[in-house]
Scaffold this active site. Structure first.
Site, PDB file in Angstrom:
ATOM      1  N   SER A   5      -9.582   3.577  10.154  1.00 49.75           N
ATOM      2  CA  SER A   5      -9.959   4.967  10.398  1.00 49.75           C
ATOM      3  C   SER A   5     -10.994   5.383   9.350  1.00 49.75           C
ATOM      4  O   SER A   5     -12.188   5.207   9.549  1.00 49.75           O
ATOM      5  CB  SER A   5      -8.714   5.855  10.388  1.00 49.75           C
ATOM      6  OG  SER A   5      -9.095   7.194  10.596  1.00 49.75           O
ATOM      7  N   THR A   6     -10.545   5.876   8.198  1.00 49.48           N
ATOM      8  CA  THR A   6     -11.517   6.261   7.159  1.00 49.48           C
ATOM      9  C   THR A   6     -12.073   5.041   6.426  1.00 49.48           C
ATOM     10  O   THR A   6     -13.029   5.156   5.662  1.00 49.48           O
ATOM     11  CB  THR A   6     -10.855   7.167   6.104  1.00 49.48           C
ATOM     12  OG1 THR A   6      -9.860   6.386   5.403  1.00 49.48           O
ATOM     13  CG2 THR A   6     -10.193   8.380   6.727  1.00 49.48           C
ATOM     14  N   LYS A  30       0.834  -1.205   0.000  1.00 50.40           N
ATOM     15  CA  LYS A  30       0.000   0.000   0.000  1.00 50.40           C
ATOM     16  C   LYS A  30       0.870   1.257   0.000  1.00 50.40           C
ATOM     17  O   LYS A  30       1.895   1.300   0.672  1.00 50.40           O
ATOM     18  CB  LYS A  30      -0.856  -0.038   1.276  1.00 50.40           C
ATOM     19  CG  LYS A  30      -1.653   1.206   1.550  1.00 50.40           C
ATOM     20  CD  LYS A  30      -2.442   1.080   2.843  1.00 50.40           C
ATOM     21  CE  LYS A  30      -1.777   1.784   3.994  1.00 50.40           C
ATOM     22  NZ  LYS A  30      -2.552   1.739   5.237  1.00 50.40           N
TER      23      LYS A  30
END
Ligand code: R5P
Length: 287
Positions: free
Chosen positions: A214-215, A184
């Protein structure tokens, strides 16, 4: 010995009290009309070892922890242990650019003032433990997450990036299944890119494990990648479920079959409990 739970971690404190057979101290707490925090400890905790449990997210919980620590210190406890199920600001663990703070260090220095030791769960990176001026330890929630996943017929555990590889590997060893990872690159707080990689996921039940959601961007991209490779079911599991903004919607629209988090941050997906792993720490180290 006494346990005191801050408002962010009352349930974990109660669970820990049962695991360790140690009472939760009676306290009263409130917010003043201007929202400042107030607490009073009603039991005599002088000469006692007191374990304070409080997640430091979101921000008001940091102040609450500092005030609790002071109340315990002022009550002349013999020893103070601070359990931080989720240690906020841990991801700003270095200066990525000139002019930035090392927020994890700033938090550690403050919390380190009134405590003899700190115990946290799956910190983003282990080196943040060195920021505390006192001894600091980490516990891993992975064995508990793996235990939960054991009856879900998982064929493969996937780490969404190299940083999560060891956690995925540990879980796969417990579950006794394959593991793999993806590469990533983070573009910004909301955007990530995943390098195309051939994954042996056809018709498989896959669980992606990370420390934080998180998001939901990292997990959503990973789910899409797995689905493209023919995965049958995709479960996402994390230690710390922040689920910021529309994270849950993002995960569901990416095709996620189940969302699992621990109770380091209490919420609707807190299916795995961390008190057993924290109690192991206290049984092994301080008794
Ligand atoms: C970063 O390296 C962490 O391990 C997580 O992958 C990251 O914090 C997840 O963030 P988001 O859900 O916003 O993609």
């Amino acid at each position: 010995m006494y346990i005191i739970g801050g408002t962010a971690s009352k349930k974990v404190a109660e669970d820990l009290s049962k695991e360790l057979n140690v009472p939760v101290a009676n306290t009263i707490s409130k917010r003043f009309p201007d929202d400042e925090f107030y607490v009073r400890i009603l039991d005599d905790i002088s000469k006692e070892h007191v374990i304070i449990v409080q997640t430091t997210y979101p921000d008001p919980n940091i102040i609450e922890l500092l005030i609790l620590q002071n109340a315990v210190k002022e009550s002349k406890a013999k020893e103070i242990s601070v359990v931080i199920p989720y240690f906020g600001y841990a991801r700003q663990d270095t200066k990525f650019q000139d002019g930035e703070p090392i927020s994890a260090k700033a938090m550690a220095k403050l919390i380190g003032i009134n405590t003899d030791r700190v115990i946290t769960v799956d910190p983003h990176k282990e080196h943040i433990l060195d920021f505390f001026p006192t001894s600091a330890f980490s516990c891993s929630a992975i064995p508990e997450i793996a235990k939960y996943l054991k009856n879900k017929n998982i064929d493969m555990i996937l780490a969404p990036d190299k940083g999560a590889l060891n956690r995925a590997k540990n879980a796969s060893e417990i579950i006794k299944c394959d593991f793999d990872y993806m590469e990533k690159t983070r573009i910004d707080g909301e955007t990530i890119e995943i390098k195309p990689k051939k994954l042996n996921a056809k018709n498989k039940n896959v669980a992606i494990i990370d420390d934080i959601i998180s998001t939901g961007g990292t997990m959503a991209k990973s789910i899409q990648h797995l689905k493209k490779h023919g995965a049958k079911n995709v479960i996402v599991a994390c230690t710390h479920g922040l689920f910021a903004g529309n994270a849950i919607k993002k995960l569901k629209s990416a095709g996620c079959n189940e969302i699992i988090s621990t109770d380091t941050i209490q919420g609707p997906y807190s299916k795995v409990h961390i008190a057993p792993i924290i109690s192991l720490f206290f049984n092994n180290y301080t008794r």
